[in-house]
Design a protein around this motif. Structure first.
Motif, PDB file in Angstrom:
ATOM      1  N   ARG A   1     -15.000 -16.514   0.576  1.00  0.00           N
ATOM      2  CA  ARG A   1     -16.118 -15.878  -0.126  1.00  0.00           C
ATOM      3  C   ARG A   1     -15.679 -15.367  -1.501  1.00  0.00           C
ATOM      4  NH1 ARG A   1     -18.198 -12.258   4.629  1.00  0.00           N
ATOM      5  NH2 ARG A   1     -16.282 -12.985   5.626  1.00  0.00           N
TER       6      ARG A   1
ATOM      7  N   ARG B   1     -19.470 -11.381  13.894  1.00  0.00           N
ATOM      8  CA  ARG B   1     -19.691 -11.504  12.455  1.00  0.00           C
ATOM      9  C   ARG B   1     -21.000 -12.226  12.118  1.00  0.00           C
ATOM     10  NH1 ARG B   1     -16.770  -7.614  11.274  1.00  0.00           N
ATOM     11  NH2 ARG B   1     -14.693  -7.806  10.367  1.00  0.00           N
TER      12      ARG B   1
ATOM     13  N   ILE C   1     -11.857  -0.347   4.754  1.00  0.00           N
ATOM     14  CA  ILE C   1     -13.188  -0.748   4.286  1.00  0.00           C
ATOM     15  C   ILE C   1     -13.948  -1.574   5.316  1.00  0.00           C
ATOM     16  CG2 ILE C   1     -14.377  -2.050   2.479  1.00  0.00           C
ATOM     17  CD1 ILE C   1     -11.764  -1.571   0.797  1.00  0.00           C
TER      18      ILE C   1
ATOM     19  N   GLN D   1     -14.381  -6.349  14.027  1.00  0.00           N
ATOM     20  CA  GLN D   1     -14.843  -7.729  14.290  1.00  0.00           C
ATOM     21  C   GLN D   1     -15.489  -7.776  15.666  1.00  0.00           C
ATOM     22  OE1 GLN D   1     -11.107  -9.792  13.727  1.00  0.00           O
ATOM     23  NE2 GLN D   1     -11.970 -11.121  12.179  1.00  0.00           N
TER      24      GLN D   1
ATOM     25  N   ARG E   1       0.852  -1.197   0.000  1.00  0.00           N
ATOM     26  CA  ARG E   1       0.000   0.000   0.000  1.00  0.00           C
ATOM     27  C   ARG E   1       0.880   1.237   0.000  1.00  0.00           C
ATOM     28  NH1 ARG E   1      -5.468  -1.954   0.863  1.00  0.00           N
ATOM     29  NH2 ARG E   1      -5.249  -3.797  -0.407  1.00  0.00           N
TER      30      ARG E   1
ATOM     31  N   PHE F   1      -5.356 -12.556   3.146  1.00  0.00           N
ATOM     32  CA  PHE F   1      -6.592 -11.803   3.409  1.00  0.00           C
ATOM     33  C   PHE F   1      -6.733 -10.440   2.743  1.00  0.00           C
ATOM     34  CE2 PHE F   1      -7.169 -14.789   6.978  1.00  0.00           C
ATOM     35  CZ  PHE F   1      -8.513 -15.077   6.800  1.00  0.00           C
TER      36      PHE F   1
ATOM     37  N   THR G   1      -3.804  -0.435   6.086  1.00  0.00           N
ATOM     38  CA  THR G   1      -2.356  -0.613   5.936  1.00  0.00           C
ATOM     39  C   THR G   1      -1.763   0.707   5.451  1.00  0.00           C
ATOM     40  OG1 THR G   1      -2.603  -2.953   5.441  1.00  0.00           O
ATOM     41  CG2 THR G   1      -0.579  -1.906   4.660  1.00  0.00           C
TER      42      THR G   1
ATOM     43  N   GLY H   1      -9.685  -9.572   0.643  1.00  0.00           N
ATOM     44  CA  GLY H   1     -10.979  -9.969   1.193  1.00  0.00           C
ATOM     45  C   GLY H   1     -10.907 -11.390   1.705  1.00  0.00           C
ATOM     46  N   ASP H   2     -12.041 -11.858   2.223  1.00  0.00           N
ATOM     47  CA  ASP H   2     -12.100 -13.232   2.732  1.00  0.00           C
ATOM     48  C   ASP H   2     -11.936 -14.188   1.547  1.00  0.00           C
ATOM     49  OD1 ASP H   2     -12.762 -15.678   3.769  1.00  0.00           O
ATOM     50  OD2 ASP H   2     -14.865 -15.185   4.153  1.00  0.00           O
TER      51      ASP H   2
ATOM     52  N   ILE I   1      -9.067  -2.689   8.256  1.00  0.00           N
ATOM     53  CA  ILE I   1      -7.715  -2.346   8.696  1.00  0.00           C
ATOM     54  C   ILE I   1      -7.183  -1.343   7.680  1.00  0.00           C
ATOM     55  CG2 ILE I   1      -5.404  -3.325   9.040  1.00  0.00           C
ATOM     56  CD1 ILE I   1      -6.826  -6.085   9.209  1.00  0.00           C
TER      57      ILE I   1
ATOM     58  N   TYR J   1      -1.221 -11.257   5.374  1.00  0.00           N
ATOM     59  CA  TYR J   1      -1.632 -10.237   4.400  1.00  0.00           C
ATOM     60  C   TYR J   1      -2.039 -10.888   3.079  1.00  0.00           C
ATOM     61  CZ  TYR J   1      -1.749  -6.224   1.358  1.00  0.00           C
ATOM     62  OH  TYR J   1      -2.179  -5.277   0.456  1.00  0.00           O
TER      63      TYR J   1
ATOM     64  N   THR K   1      -6.779   2.664   1.798  1.00  0.00           N
ATOM     65  CA  THR K   1      -8.206   2.380   1.992  1.00  0.00           C
ATOM     66  C   THR K   1      -8.452   1.745   3.363  1.00  0.00           C
ATOM     67  OG1 THR K   1      -7.914   0.172   1.037  1.00  0.00           O
ATOM     68  CG2 THR K   1      -8.608   1.912  -0.473  1.00  0.00           C
TER      69      THR K   1
HETATM   70  C1  LIG Z   1      -2.262  -7.699   7.179  1.00  0.00           C
HETATM   71  C2  LIG Z   1      -3.591  -7.196   6.672  1.00  0.00           C
HETATM   72  C3  LIG Z   1      -3.665  -5.934   6.087  1.00  0.00           C
HETATM   73  C4  LIG Z   1      -4.895  -5.452   5.612  1.00  0.00           C
HETATM   74  N1  LIG Z   1      -4.955  -4.200   5.040  1.00  0.00           N
HETATM   75  C5  LIG Z   1      -6.150  -3.694   4.649  1.00  0.00           C
HETATM   76  C6  LIG Z   1      -6.251  -2.374   4.101  1.00  0.00           C
HETATM   77  O1  LIG Z   1      -5.263  -1.674   3.917  1.00  0.00           O
HETATM   78  N2  LIG Z   1      -7.471  -1.895   3.781  1.00  0.00           N
HETATM   79  C7  LIG Z   1      -8.602  -2.634   3.965  1.00  0.00           C
HETATM   80  O2  LIG Z   1      -9.684  -2.143   3.670  1.00  0.00           O
HETATM   81  N3  LIG Z   1      -8.543  -3.883   4.472  1.00  0.00           N
HETATM   82  C8  LIG Z   1      -7.359  -4.425   4.811  1.00  0.00           C
HETATM   83  N4  LIG Z   1      -7.285  -5.696   5.335  1.00  0.00           N
HETATM   84  C9  LIG Z   1      -8.554  -6.343   5.720  1.00  0.00           C
HETATM   85  C10 LIG Z   1      -8.999  -7.446   4.841  1.00  0.00           C
HETATM   86  O3  LIG Z   1      -9.734  -6.900   3.790  1.00  0.00           O
HETATM   87  C11 LIG Z   1      -9.844  -8.385   5.713  1.00  0.00           C
HETATM   88  O4  LIG Z   1      -8.973  -9.003   6.634  1.00  0.00           O
HETATM   89  C12 LIG Z   1     -10.556  -9.437   4.907  1.00  0.00           C
HETATM   90  O5  LIG Z   1     -11.540  -8.838   4.098  1.00  0.00           O
HETATM   91  C13 LIG Z   1     -11.277 -10.455   5.812  1.00  0.00           C
HETATM   92  O6  LIG Z   1     -12.115  -9.811   6.707  1.00  0.00           O
HETATM   93  P1  LIG Z   1     -11.926  -9.953   8.279  1.00  0.00           P
HETATM   94  O7  LIG Z   1     -10.480  -9.823   8.590  1.00  0.00           O
HETATM   95  O8  LIG Z   1     -12.856  -9.013   8.924  1.00  0.00           O
HETATM   96  O9  LIG Z   1     -12.300 -11.436   8.580  1.00  0.00           O
HETATM   97  P2  LIG Z   1     -13.753 -11.978   8.947  1.00  0.00           P
HETATM   98  O10 LIG Z   1     -14.741 -11.523   7.928  1.00  0.00           O
HETATM   99  O11 LIG Z   1     -14.078 -11.617  10.349  1.00  0.00           O
HETATM  100  O12 LIG Z   1     -13.544 -13.545   8.785  1.00  0.00           O
HETATM  101  C14 LIG Z   1     -12.950 -14.388   9.799  1.00  0.00           C
HETATM  102  C15 LIG Z   1     -13.247 -15.838   9.416  1.00  0.00           C
HETATM  103  O13 LIG Z   1     -14.649 -16.077   9.452  1.00  0.00           O
HETATM  104  C16 LIG Z   1     -15.169 -16.461   8.173  1.00  0.00           C
HETATM  105  N5  LIG Z   1     -16.415 -15.705   7.928  1.00  0.00           N
HETATM  106  C17 LIG Z   1     -16.741 -14.493   8.458  1.00  0.00           C
HETATM  107  N6  LIG Z   1     -17.943 -14.096   8.009  1.00  0.00           N
HETATM  108  C18 LIG Z   1     -18.380 -15.058   7.173  1.00  0.00           C
HETATM  109  C19 LIG Z   1     -19.559 -15.218   6.382  1.00  0.00           C
HETATM  110  N7  LIG Z   1     -20.531 -14.311   6.375  1.00  0.00           N
HETATM  111  N8  LIG Z   1     -19.657 -16.318   5.604  1.00  0.00           N
HETATM  112  C20 LIG Z   1     -18.682 -17.246   5.594  1.00  0.00           C
HETATM  113  N9  LIG Z   1     -17.550 -17.157   6.339  1.00  0.00           N
HETATM  114  C21 LIG Z   1     -17.399 -16.081   7.111  1.00  0.00           C
HETATM  115  C22 LIG Z   1     -14.094 -16.071   7.163  1.00  0.00           C
HETATM  116  O14 LIG Z   1     -14.088 -16.959   6.045  1.00  0.00           O
HETATM  117  C23 LIG Z   1     -12.818 -16.175   7.980  1.00  0.00           C
HETATM  118  O15 LIG Z   1     -12.331 -17.489   7.929  1.00  0.00           O
HETATM  119  C24 LIG Z   1      -6.069  -6.236   5.761  1.00  0.00           C
HETATM  120  C25 LIG Z   1      -5.988  -7.503   6.347  1.00  0.00           C
HETATM  121  C26 LIG Z   1      -4.768  -7.989   6.789  1.00  0.00           C
HETATM  122  C27 LIG Z   1      -4.715  -9.356   7.416  1.00  0.00           C
END
Ligand SMILES: Cc1cc2nc3c(=O)[nH]c(=O)nc-3n(C[C@H](O)[C@H](O)[C@H](O)COP(=O)(O)OP(=O)(O)OC[C@H]3O[C@@H](n4cnc5c(N)ncnc54)[C@H](O)[C@@H]3O)c2cc1C
Length: 481
Positions: free
Chosen positions: A451, A154, A147, A151, A99, A444, A188, A447-448, A186, A441, A145
């Motif tokens: 999904r 969920r 977005i 947590q 980033r 994830f 970054t 996005g997840d 988050i 990183y 960004t």
């Molecule tokens: C090091 C790092 C840097 C990042 N930097 C950025 C950034 O700069 N900008 C930004 O916008 N984002 C950033 N992200 C965020 C990233 O987009 C999210 O981590 C990712 O979208 C997953 O969302 P979450 O972490 O909230 O996990 P969660 O959505 O909480 O998921 C946790 C677990 O539960 C499962 N789960 C949760 N909800 C559901 C559902 N409805 N259906 C099925 N399974 C589900 C998931 O599959 C996963 O295994 C970063 C993440 C990391 C790890």
């Protein structure tokens, strides 16, 4: 030069929290100094004749080079220029910094490029995005960004009052703008950014309109708190080459009643429109294209380290090591091919903007979530226990046991000092806090992954593959005769 200006501009009163205290002088702080030196170098490249032509362009009517992430591509040459520019910064940082603003800038460029269609969502959108795009481009704004929502639970949505209150939402509207409250995770690169691109992540219903928004929020806004995770920056560059220069930092953002002027509120209050802007193909393709170009550099770097490790301990001739190193080469080739496919199959959008084919980019981002952990696993398998057979400090090479160090750490074809340096570099990829963060990183950031893969299936035109199956069955059955 603009690198120095960039670093100075960050001392603007932003509230960065680290280790329980406010950071008072960002450029001088040990946790950020090394990374800022790296960013300064990248920004300065735009002022160097002979280099600026590779990573930048002179906007129409302008006289100064702007970064090519702001270039709206209309031709294959423009797309190539964007790729070359991303590639240049990615190579300068071994793909380890994701980033460094070219992603966020590309998203703004995409919204600007698609402003005519997107203008249908809101009568003020076109003028707002045009003004902001020009400001960001001409002032070299660093953008990132944020977005995701915090947590909390969920399995629950906005009907849960804890979630409703804590997800970012509008609490007040005035003639000058809006006031927002809540948190985002988050971001970054948060300490280094000028503006955050903030948008709601979930598909909200109309009743939840106060949670729907797309905002451009200055990092120094009153009431905005940037909560950093533990720093992985090292002050010992000879022992932790990567951690001392590429610690991007990740942060959570608290909006403790932050005022945002109307010109920075791109959309709000209409979940359907927010969803449409968020899903805009032009912006997403341009931004995600950067993420895959950067990823190729990182795979190449990890592969280079794996090759060097194998040769340094003489295991490169073993069949299973060759098989694993060959696998790393296939990873790189697949990623490169997907980048090229996305560019070759690029099609103009309604405004004539040449948009990389997103299905190839989505595929690359999805496979990347599996490739990177596998690449790190291969690196571990190639080096074995060598990663923990290194001294804690390179200083041992210059102290009283220097002769023993040179004797016992010698490698197949490299000196003891070089071999230890190499294994320390590899440890910063596979074992250090920075290395572990990178694995997380790559799993994830897009996005997840679960999904994201599922959505490839859901969006796919399945008839293309299923119809020939029914056709064959029909042809071969009596009934079809
Ligand atoms: C090091 C790092 C840097 C990042 N930097 C950025 C950034 O700069 N900008 C930004 O916008 N984002 C950033 N992200 C965020 C990233 O987009 C999210 O981590 C990712 O979208 C997953 O969302 P979450 O972490 O909230 O996990 P969660 O959505 O909480 O998921 C946790 C677990 O539960 C499962 N789960 C949760 N909800 C559901 C559902 N409805 N259906 C099925 N399974 C589900 C998931 O599959 C996963 O295994 C970063 C993440 C990391 C790890």
């Amino acid at each position: 030069m603009r690198g120095e200006q960039f670093v100075k501009s960050l001392n603007d009163g932003r509230k960065i929290w680290l280790d329980g205290a406010l950071v008072s002088n960002l450029p001088k702080h040990q946790a950020f100094k090394g990374t800022l030196e790296t960013l300064q170098r990248l920004f300065n490249m735009l002022d160097v004749p002979g280099v600026r032509e590779t990573i930048g362009f002179v906007p129409p009517g302008g006289s100064k080079f702007a970064h090519a992430s702001f270039l709206v591509p209309y031709t294959p040459q423009d797309l190539l220029k964007r790729r070359t520019s991303f590639d240049c910064w990615a190579r300068e940082t071994n793909g380890m910094m994701s980033r460094i603003s070219d992603y966020g800038r590309s998203m703004i460029t995409g919204w600007y490029a698609a402003r005519k269609q997107l203008g249908l969502l809101d009568p003020h959108f076109e003028s707002k995005i045009t003004n902001y795009y020009k400001e960001a481009r001409d002032r070299d704004l660093f953008l990132t960004t944020a977005i995701l929502d915090p947590q909390i639970d969920r399995s629950n949505g906005l009907d849960d009052s804890r979630i409703n209150e804590r997800f970012l939402h509008i609490i007040k509207e005035t003639s000058d703008g809006i006031v927002v409250r809540g948190a985002k995770m988050i971001a970054t690169g948060a300490p280094y950014t000028h503006d955050f691109i903030i948008f709601s992540f979930l598909n909200f219903e109309a009743k939840d309109s106060k949670h729907a928004h797309i905002l451009l929020v200055p990092a120094h806004s009153d009431g905005l708190h940037i909560i950093c995770r533990e720093s992985f920056a090292s002050q010992r560059p000879q022992d932790h080459i990567l951690s001392s220069r590429y610690e991007e930092m990740d942060a959570v953002l608290f909006f403790d009643d932050v005022f945002i002027p109307w010109e920075r509120v791109l959309l709000y209050g209409n979940p359907d429109n927010v969803l449409k802007l968020r899903g805009n193909k032009t912006a997403n393709s341009l931004a995600f294209h950067q993420t895959v170009v950067r990823f190729v550099s990182k795979l190449e770097f990890v592969t280079g380290v794996a090759f060097a490790i194998a040769e340094s301990i003489g295991v490169q001739g073993f069949l299973h090591i060759q098989e694993k190193l060959g696998e790393l080469i296939t990873q790189i080739d697949v990623m490169k091919a997907l980048v090229i496919a996305s560019e070759t199959m690029a099609r103009p959008d309604e405004s004539g903007v040449l948009v990389p084919e997103i299905s190839f980019i989505d595929t690359a981002r999805n496979i990347g979530t599996k490739y990177y952990p596998r690449a790190i696993e291969i690196l571990q398998q190639v080096g074995g226990g060598g990663f923990v057979q290194v001294p804690s400090s390179m200083e041992d090479f210059y102290g009283p046991i220097s002769n023993l160090m040179h004797l016992y750490f010698e490698g197949t074809s490299v000196s003891a000092e070089k071999k230890v340096q190499l294994f320390k570099l590899a440890w910063d990829l596979i074992g250090s806090p920075l290395g572990s963060r990178h694995e997380l990183y790559e799993r994830f950031y897009a996005g997840d992954p679960v999904r994201a893969y599922a959505s490839q299936y859901v969006k796919f035109e399945k008839e293309l593959l299923v119809d020939p199956v029914w056709k064959l069955l029909k042809e071969s059955s009596k009934e079809g005769g």
